[in-house]
Design a protein around this motif. Structure first.
Motif, PDB file in Angstrom:
ATOM      1  N   LEU A 170       0.835  -1.194   0.000  1.00 57.11           N
ATOM      2  CA  LEU A 170       0.000   0.000   0.000  1.00 57.11           C
ATOM      3  C   LEU A 170       0.872   1.247   0.000  1.00 57.11           C
ATOM      4  O   LEU A 170       2.091   1.168   0.107  1.00 57.11           O
ATOM      5  N   GLU A 171       0.226   2.369  -0.095  1.00 58.87           N
ATOM      6  CA  GLU A 171       0.934   3.649  -0.131  1.00 58.87           C
ATOM      7  C   GLU A 171       1.642   3.908   1.202  1.00 58.87           C
ATOM      8  O   GLU A 171       1.071   3.698   2.271  1.00 58.87           O
ATOM      9  N   LYS A 172       2.870   4.365   1.113  1.00 62.63           N
ATOM     10  CA  LYS A 172       3.621   4.674   2.325  1.00 62.63           C
ATOM     11  C   LYS A 172       3.110   5.961   2.946  1.00 62.63           C
ATOM     12  O   LYS A 172       2.754   6.896   2.255  1.00 62.63           O
ATOM     13  N   LYS A 173       3.086   5.971   4.267  1.00 59.05           N
ATOM     14  CA  LYS A 173       2.725   7.166   5.000  1.00 59.05           C
ATOM     15  C   LYS A 173       3.964   7.727   5.682  1.00 59.05           C
ATOM     16  O   LYS A 173       4.890   6.981   5.998  1.00 59.05           O
ATOM     17  N   ILE A 174       3.954   9.023   5.907  1.00 57.18           N
ATOM     18  CA  ILE A 174       5.136   9.700   6.445  1.00 57.18           C
ATOM     19  C   ILE A 174       4.710  10.550   7.628  1.00 57.18           C
ATOM     20  O   ILE A 174       3.723  11.284   7.550  1.00 57.18           O
ATOM     21  N   LEU A 175       5.469  10.461   8.711  1.00 62.05           N
ATOM     22  CA  LEU A 175       5.303  11.345   9.858  1.00 62.05           C
ATOM     23  C   LEU A 175       6.656  11.968  10.163  1.00 62.05           C
ATOM     24  O   LEU A 175       7.670  11.265  10.231  1.00 62.05           O
ATOM     25  N   THR A 176       6.684  13.281  10.334  1.00 54.93           N
ATOM     26  CA  THR A 176       7.927  13.983  10.630  1.00 54.93           C
ATOM     27  C   THR A 176       7.864  14.531  12.048  1.00 54.93           C
ATOM     28  O   THR A 176       6.872  15.150  12.437  1.00 54.93           O
ATOM     29  N   PHE A 177       8.932  14.302  12.821  1.00 56.77           N
ATOM     30  CA  PHE A 177       9.015  14.785  14.187  1.00 56.77           C
ATOM     31  C   PHE A 177      10.129  15.810  14.249  1.00 56.77           C
ATOM     32  O   PHE A 177      11.288  15.522  13.942  1.00 56.77           O
ATOM     33  N   GLN A 178       9.762  17.040  14.587  1.00 52.17           N
ATOM     34  CA  GLN A 178      10.698  18.151  14.529  1.00 52.17           C
ATOM     35  C   GLN A 178      11.766  18.035  15.612  1.00 52.17           C
ATOM     36  O   GLN A 178      11.543  17.453  16.688  1.00 52.17           O
ATOM     37  N   GLY A 179      12.914  18.634  15.313  1.00 51.55           N
ATOM     38  CA  GLY A 179      13.983  18.748  16.315  1.00 51.55           C
ATOM     39  C   GLY A 179      14.658  17.426  16.583  1.00 51.55           C
ATOM     40  O   GLY A 179      14.769  16.546  15.731  1.00 51.55           O
ATOM     41  N   SER A 180      15.120  17.284  17.809  1.00 45.82           N
ATOM     42  CA  SER A 180      15.950  16.138  18.180  1.00 45.82           C
ATOM     43  C   SER A 180      15.165  15.060  18.902  1.00 45.82           C
ATOM     44  O   SER A 180      15.725  14.306  19.690  1.00 45.82           O
ATOM     45  N   LYS A 181      13.861  14.976  18.684  1.00 42.53           N
ATOM     46  CA  LYS A 181      13.063  13.948  19.344  1.00 42.53           C
ATOM     47  C   LYS A 181      13.558  12.554  18.960  1.00 42.53           C
ATOM     48  O   LYS A 181      13.991  12.314  17.834  1.00 42.53           O
TER      49      LYS A 181
END
Length: 1183
Positions: free
Chosen positions: A880-891
């Motif tokens: 299926l289509e890949k999903k993307i989540l971005t976590f800002q900074g140095s988490k």
């Protein structure tokens, strides 16, 4: 073989049946489309993408870097020649080649000399498909030699004589920049009388006593090595003469009456004439056989130098300079010839062909003299290259016919004459590829009706595929005459209509195969303003309303915006906007104007406007109030270098006192026609002391302001030109950001002409590494706002400053700002990635941070890619289509919400900087646990009989696990709408049909149905149905109902109604006369038991309550007056509300019952009470 951006359109004819749309593209020399998936398995010859300049002057104090980058498939290997022979870099320990690249680094900082590596270098990039070569790169170290020591005798001459102070700088590489200064490092002032020539000498048309000094020093600045050399000081002494004899002009340079100048096309042509004489001569320039080009001609050095930029062959001819003073004139003719190094008319382009096709490479170049064209094959002259029967050379063209895969190669075109050469690589790539469609599958296009619709079908293949378009799931060919086909595969519907909605299929075919792709088109209704705002006239202080009603497609959400005079509404509480109206309260004069309603959707926008005119509240005659008349009689006095006094006479104030005067200025030298605010003064003043800037040609105007507004501008004052001075300020917005990993781009906001304070505006750009001990490196540039520093380390902090200077001097020392050289992609993937599954729809991901040094840029954060790779309830794998989540900074951790229960997921983590993403971490796999299912997709009841109902259903669309069983609950509803006992039945999960038997005839049943997994029960679906009607019972009910239609019964009811009406009238009369009314007490004492009393607590009738709609009906309850039973929305179990009993089963295990869909009104069968209507009940209905 290519996808064209601006296609030539083809229109289908209407006479072909069936008409199959197809599109054929022309063969053209362009690259294979740069689609990553396409390039993964396509071979491609090498292409040089980056190389050092042909004339490469290096700094002998730094390492030598000779660039050579190339692309190809497979990746090319690199080799070098030096001075025409193979350069074996492995034998020289100081020379290294960058991995995966051909770029050479020669480490001369540790040992060795730059002169050792002086020479001509050429790079070759080679793979199995051919070889590409770079230009001949001439590497020379820069040189900044010292002046030859010489003894300079003092120069003594009389007042008025001419003088030439020779500079004769040492020959450097590149040539130095010459300027004259004194011992205090102050530039010597220059003028029409004293100026520096192009050769660096200092020319005096005539000397004056103030020219006497002992420190005339010529300086040579070598920019490449950032060094300055100086000549020995020259002493000049001017003796005053009793009488200075005036004389006509003569030329100090050039000599004689005529000279010749040769320049190359595209360069700057500089012609110089410097004359001596007393008084000082003035220089004029003309072109004998034409006019000077207006936009390319500039005068320098007090008009002693004529410059023409971007010179071309048309600028050849005779130019004449004329030196004139009151005693005479002299002229000199310069014959200019413009030659041209080779330049491209049409450079050869890469050619992609399929086996058996034809093509050609063309090398079009021009120059003066005409360049010679020669061809090379993989870096070898084509004359000595292996023969190829498919190749024929015809001058500047190579013709290919019936090519085969062995014909793939890289050809080089060399165009050369005595002034230079051009070298271009162009490959011939012979490919055999089946069709591929590059447009994303199932793309949805949304278009407004009656507008064009463009459906994309980007494709690739070799041989060139043909394109066909079909509409509809059944693949019917397009037949209409309304379609336009483009060569890039795009289908255009010029006027899309509602019936254009649907699925369109693009099919690409060649002899190697076929590919197809579906796209979808939706046609939306246009947004319309059905009620437009109307013109309004409103008195001051009143309230006006504008209406704007919009009709739009129900799937689009419009936003309504109001504008005043094409700008935003004033930020004033008097303006209020609701859904359809704009209301302006307490209208003022400045509220007058054009009001516009703009309706925007994601696909279109419409607008409508109306004008508001504001008038006086009463027609009573009143004094004329108006803006003031403009001031007049402007005069400039006390004219100083940086100030002047302006005075004026005010015009009439038109019955409203003048509150202030606005003074504006125009700079006729830099921004003619533009007026800027100078200052504002009180309405009591008629003079103002104005501060001025250097080198501005000022003129001023004044406007008067009262409570009604400002006047028209006055007439402009006389012009006043201030003297030039060094800049007061430096450029602002100085930044240093790298665009590539090995550069630093320094940008700034340049000064405008007003801020330059004088001619010759330039910028001194300086930089050094923040954490290093290097000295500042500086360059001086002009007419730009950007400078690129190459060869920097990746992502290193730099200190930067930019200082302005002009012909008068430097601006103050600028502020230092910090920047960074270019970022590169991160090198390391996050480690120790692990997943903690929180529940069936949520997971928590943890990872270790990457080392800061490996980020090589500004840390933006971490990005998680995750996708559902396999459904746990199915064995077949589907991506299926890949999903993307971005976590800002140095988490170092993050939550993944919205997961699907009972699913198989894969994820990886990447670090992100300003350049992009780093490598992905190893994939981590995790599974989500089971969840409760959704409601069954459908439930319907078929085959009703007297005592049975058959239920059919579809399983839940989202089982979210393994279904364990179904639960069916049902209860009868009798003729008085009372609910019977609740029966609970479990049905195996593999069933989709069940029959309930032994039910009561002519009876309504209510059903509650849901599925279960190991995680629990899902949402329920409810329905009602009625078993078949008993004919005998129905007939009896019909006869009883017929009594109500008998004449005697109708007459009786009318008599009773009349009697009751008379009683009510009598009671009303007696009550008004104060008499008692005992009927009420009697009615209270003998209440009719058939009439339902009202509840005392809430005043409602003691019947079915709406609050019970969402629960199973309890036994004995009543239905609402409309006799409908609402569909269950609650997910609660029926056990909580009804009495469970054991269900009855037939021999085959089916349950007894019947089901029907939800209805607003019950059918006649089985819904009415079987009891005959009584006269008492009818009487109650009249009361």
């Amino acid at each position: 073989m290519q996808l064209k951006k601006m296609p030539r359109r083809k229109r289908l004819s209407a006479g072909r049946a069936p008409l199959i749309l197809f599109l054929c593209q022309m063969i053209s020399a362009l690259d294979v489309p740069l689609d990553p998936k396409l390039l993964e398995d396509l071979v491609q010859p090498p292409t040089i993408t980056q190389q050092s300049p042909k004339d490469y002057i290096i700094d002998p104090r730094e390492n030598i870097v000779i660039q050579c980058e190339a692309k190809g498939k497979p990746p090319p290997s690199f080799s070098w020649t030096r001075n025409g022979t193979h350069f074996d870099i492995d034998k020289d320990p100081l020379v290294t080649m960058k991995p995966g690249s051909g770029t050479l680094t020669i480490n001369i900082m540790s040992e060795g000399k730059a002169e050792t590596y002086e020479g001509v270098y050429q790079c070759t990039a080679r793979n199995e498909r051919g070889a590409a070569i770079s230009n001949n790169i001439v590497v020379r170290p820069s040189r900044s030699p010292l002046w030859t020591k010489e003894k300079l005798e003092p120069i003594i001459l009389r007042n008025g004589q001419s003088l030439i102070l020779p500079c004769r700088p040492p020959l450097g590489l590149p040539p130095p920049i010459i300027f004259w200064m004194d011992n205090s490092f102050q530039r010597l002032p220059q003028s029409e009388r004293v100026s520096q020539g192009l050769n660096g000498d200092l020319y005096f048309s005539n000397v004056l006593p103030e020219d006497t000094r002992e420190d005339y020093i010529c300086y040579a600045r070598f920019n490449h090595t950032q060094t300055i050399q100086q000549k020995q000081p020259i002493s000049v002494k001017v003796i005053s003469a009793k009488s200075n004899r005036e004389r006509p002009p003569t030329f100090l340079t050039p000599e004689g009456n005529a000279s010749h100048k040769e320049e190359l096309r595209g360069n700057v042509l500089s012609l110089e004439c410097i004359a001596e004489g007393l008084p000082t001569p003035i220089i004029y320039w003309i072109k004998e056989d034409g006019t000077l080009p207006i936009n390319r001609t500039f005068y320098r050095n007090f008009k002693k130098t004529l410059q023409i930029i971007q010179v071309s062959e048309a600028d050849s001819g005779n130019y004449q300079c004329i030196a004139k003073n009151p005693l005479g004139a002299i002229h000199h003719t310069i014959s200019v010839t413009v030659k041209a190094a080779p330049y491209w008319i049409m450079a050869p382009q890469n050619l992609v062909l399929s086996p058996g096709e034809d093509g050609r490479l063309t090398c079009g170049a021009n120059g003066s003299p005409k360049p010679r064209i020669s061809w090379l094959l993989n870096g070898v002259p084509v004359e000595i290259a292996p023969d190829d029967p498919s190749r024929k050379i015809d001058g500047d063209t190579i013709i290919f016919s019936n090519v085969q895969e062995r014909s793939s190669a890289v050809y080089q075109c060399n165009a050369s004459n005595e002034y230079g050469y051009l070298l271009a690589n162009a490959f011939v790539n012979v490919l055999a590829e089946p069709p591929r469609i590059l447009t994303s599958a199932n793309t949805l296009y949304q278009v407004i009706a009656d507008r064009p619709a463009l459906l994309d079908c980007a494709f690739f293949g070799s041989p060139l595929p043909t394109i066909e378009w079909f509409k509809g799931a059944k693949g019917s060919a397009l037949r209409e005459d309304i379609y336009v086909l483009h060569e890039n595969g795009t289908l255009e519907i010029p006027v899309a209509q509602k019936d254009s909605t649907g699925t369109y299929t693009c099919v690409a075919r060649n002899k190697l195969g076929m590919a197809k792709n579906e796209v979808h088109l939706e046609i939306k209704d246009a947004t319309r303003i059905i009620k437009q705002p109307e013109y309004a006239v409103m008195q001051r202080g009143g309230t006006v309303s504008f209406e704007c009603k919009v009709k739009h497609d129900h799937t689009l959400i419009p936003t309504i915006t109001w504008l005043k005079d094409n700008g935003e509404l004033p930020n004033d509480g008097r303006f209020t906007v609701d859904k359809d109206h704009l209301v302006v309260a307490d209208v003022r004069d400045d509220d007058g104007g054009t009001y516009t309603c703009v309706a925007n959707t994601t696909l279109d926008n419409v607008s409508a406007s109306a004008v508001l005119s504001v008038v006086a509240p009463t027609p009573t005659p009143a004094p004329i109030y108006d803006v003031p008349n403009p001031p007049f009689d402007l005069e400039l006095t006390d004219q100083l270098d940086k100030s002047v006094q302006l005075s004026w006479t005010p015009g009439s104030d038109n019955n409203s006192p003048i509150t202030k005067f606005i003074i504006e200025y125009e700079d006729a030298m830099h921004e003619a026609g533009l007026w800027h605010l100078q200052t504002e003064v009180s309405g009591m003043q008629t003079t103002a002391q104005l501060k001025l800037s250097p080198y501005v040609n000022y003129s001023f105007r004044v406007m008067a302001v009262n409570s009604l507004g400002r006047s028209l501008p006055s007439e402009a004052s006389e012009q006043y030109l201030t003297k030039a001075a060094e800049p007061d300020t430096n450029p602002t917005a100085v930044e240093g950001l790298g665009s590539e990993p090995d550069n630093l781009v320094i940008t700034w906001k340049p000064l405008n002409g007003f801020e330059s304070n004088g001619p010759g505006l330039q910028y001194k750009v300086s930089w050094r590494q923040k954490d290093g001990d290097d000295e500042w490196t500086s360059v001086v540039v002009a007419n730009v706002s950007k400078y690129i520093v190459s060869g920097t380390p990746t992502f290193v902090p730099y200190l930067i400053k930019v200082q302005a200077l002009n012909d008068v001097g430097f601006a103050p020392e600028p502020a230092v700002v910090m920047g960074h050289s270019g970022e590169d992609l991160p090198m390391v993937a996050p480690g120790n990635v692990h997943v903690n599954v929180v529940n069936s729809t949520l997971a928590e991901v943890h990872w270790d941070p990457v080392p800061l040094k490996s980020i090589r840029g500004h840390l933006q954060g971490y990005r998680i890619y995750y996708w559902k790779a396999q459904s746990s309830s199915k064995r077949n794998r589907r991506h299926l289509e890949k999903k993307i989540l971005t976590f800002q900074g140095s988490k170092t951790h993050g939550m993944l919400p919205g997961l699907e229960p009972f699913s198989h997921y894969t994820l990886n983590v990447r670090v992100v900087n300003g350049k992009g993403e780093g490598p992905a971490s190893p994939d981590r796999v995790f599974n989500t646990p089971e969840g409760v299912p959704s409601a069954p997709s459908s439930l319907k009841i078929v085959n009703p009989t007297l005592d049975s109902l058959t239920l059919e259903w579809d399983p839940p669309s989202r089982p979210n696990g393994i279904l364990t069983e179904y639960t069916l609950k049902y209860q009868p509803i009798n003729s008085t709408h009372e609910l019977g006992p609740l029966v609970d039945l479990k049905i195996p999960a593999n069933k989709t049909r069940w029959t309930l038997k032994n039910l009561n005839f002519s009876t309504r049943y209510k059903f509650y149905f849901y599925a279960q997994t190991a995680a629990g029960s899902g949402s329920q679906i409810t329905e009602e149905a009625v078993t078949a009607v008993d004919e005998g019972k129905t007939a009896m009910a019909s006869r009883q109902v017929d009594i109500a239609t008998q004449g005697w019964f109708i007459g009786l009811m009318c008599a009773v109604a009349l009697l009751i009406l008379i009683l009510l009238i009598v009671c009303f009369i007696r009550r008004n006369k104060g008499g008692k009314y005992p009927v009420k007490e009697k009615e209270d004492a003998h209440a009719d038991p058939e009439i339902q009393p009202m509840k005392e607590d809430d005043g409602t009738f003691g019947e079915y309550s709406d609050a019970e709609d969402h629960k199973p009906l309890k036994k004995g309850s009543r239905t609402p007056s409309d006799r409908t039973v609402k569909k269950e929305d609650s997910d609660d179990s029926l056990v909580d509300y009804g009495e469970g009993v054991n269900g009855q089963f037939n021999e085959d295990g089916s349950f007894i019952g019947q089901y029907s869909g939800k209805k607003e009104k019950e059918p006649a069968e089985g819904n009415e009470s079987s009891e005959a209507p009584s006269p008492v009940n009818a009487m109650n209905s009249f009361v």
